[in-house]
Design an enzyme around this catalytic site. Structure first.
Site: not given
Length: 353
Positions: A289, A308, A261
């Site tokens: 993000e 991601h 993360r």
């Protein structure tokens, strides 16, 4: 943890999209040989944290669970809370296909009080995440960003002397920050390369050192490896745990990979360290993000960004249900499920058990 003695009923609560994408015909058939299968669709909005559902959806789930011995939930389902468990006295097993890493959909403590085993197969995406972590490490050692520039610049292509030599992974020490399912699979992928593996994880059983041939070490020692892979979940205790001091321990020429993360790494410190140009960074996760259009990380030749997608593969989606059916089969045949949400698991995720 006692399985039912008569033919059990397995209920599956999830959204229509998840039903279509995740519930493979072969696994449904396999589950049907073990139990009666009932599927109920819900459309409760959910992400990766606590799930909020309207009262009608909660009541409907409680009514659905009341007729089940085992209950499987996923995106779209309301949470399995005390009210649901109290309404379902037959229930002995509740499982989350994907998304309950932090007990956002299952009240694990309430499940324990009702003698219901809680299982989470979110780790089924660990296969592709481990593969992408290895790929980013290899691309870093081969200086992919630099050679991308070389291929695009005719002058650089002419002068090969300006291109530094690339390196191999074979024999190099690899450090892992966090050692859960992804780390275990990555360790298997690293075996042919023959290098030592150092791990920092205060929650991992130390017996894994012998079982998987790794050595546990403090974070500062792990940060000094030739390749460092960040695998820890985002919890209150891990937010920003990789800051300027930790990044300063990266050796010149090191490769730092993050597939966990983005919030685990201090973004400003990461930008400053990457801008020095003497280490390589492979980042699949970011904070914020997505990465803003003008962010410095987008323009550094020693940084490879991916959006991601480490765990997003065609094979991963149906695997969640495949692994859950495996767990149900274990439970119904008197064996313990492997992916239980135990006290140790919950502690490692920053949540009480």
């Amino acid at each position: 943890m006692t399985p039912p003695t008569s033919r059990p009923v397995v209920g599956i609560a999830l959204s229509g999209r998840i039903r279509e994408d995740y519930l493979g015909a072969a696994d449904l058939e396999r589950l049907g040989r073990l139990a009666e299968v009932r599927v109920e669709e819900f459309e409760v909005p959910s992400g990766w944290g606590p799930v909020e559902a309207d009262e009608d959806s909660r009541r409907r789930l409680a009514g659905f669970a009341a007729g089940c011995d085992l209950l499987v939930v996923c995106h779209g389902s309301p949470p399995v809370d005390e009210d649901v468990l109290a309404a379902a006295p037959r229930l002995r097993f509740v499982g989350e296909l994907e998304g309950d890493r932090f007990a956002g959909r299952i009240d694990v403590e309430a499940a324990r009080e009702h003698d219901v085993v809680a299982v989470d197969t979110t780790h089924s995406s660990s296969w592709p995440v481990a593969e992408w972590a290895l790929a980013l490490a290899l691309l870093g050692l081969r200086q992919h960003g630099l050679f991308r520039r070389v291929m695009a610049d005719e002058e650089l292509r002419k002068d090969r002397d300006e291109v530094p030599p690339v390196r191999e992974l074979s024999g190099r020490p690899v450090g892992m920050i966090g050692f859960g399912h992804i780390g275990w699979r990555l360790r298997e992928l690293l075996r042919p390369f023959g290098g030592p593996v150092l791990v920092h994880d205060p929650f991992a059983p130390r017996e894994l050192a012998d079982a998987l041939d790794v050595d546990f070490a403090p974070l500062e020692r792990v940060m000094g490896c030739d390749v460092v892979v960040c695998l820890v979940p985002a919890t209150p205790s891990t937010e920003g745990m990789i800051g300027a001091d930790e990044l300063e321990r990266l050796q010149p020429g090191a490769v730092f990979v993050n597939v966990s993360r983005g919030a685990v790494v201090d973004t400003d410190a990461l930008v400053r360290r990457a801008a020095r140009g003497d280490a390589w960074f492979g980042l699949d996760v970011h904070d914020p993000e997505p990465v803003p259009v003008g962010a410095p990380l987008r323009h550094l030749p020693n940084v490879l960004l991916s959006p991601h997608i480490a765990g997003v593969t065609e094979e991963a989606r149906p695997r969640f249900f495949t692994v859950m059916v495996d767990e149900i089969e274990r439970f119904l045949t008197g064996r313990e499920p492997r992916a239980q949400l135990t006290d140790a698991v919950m502690a490692g995720r920053g949540r009480p058990g």
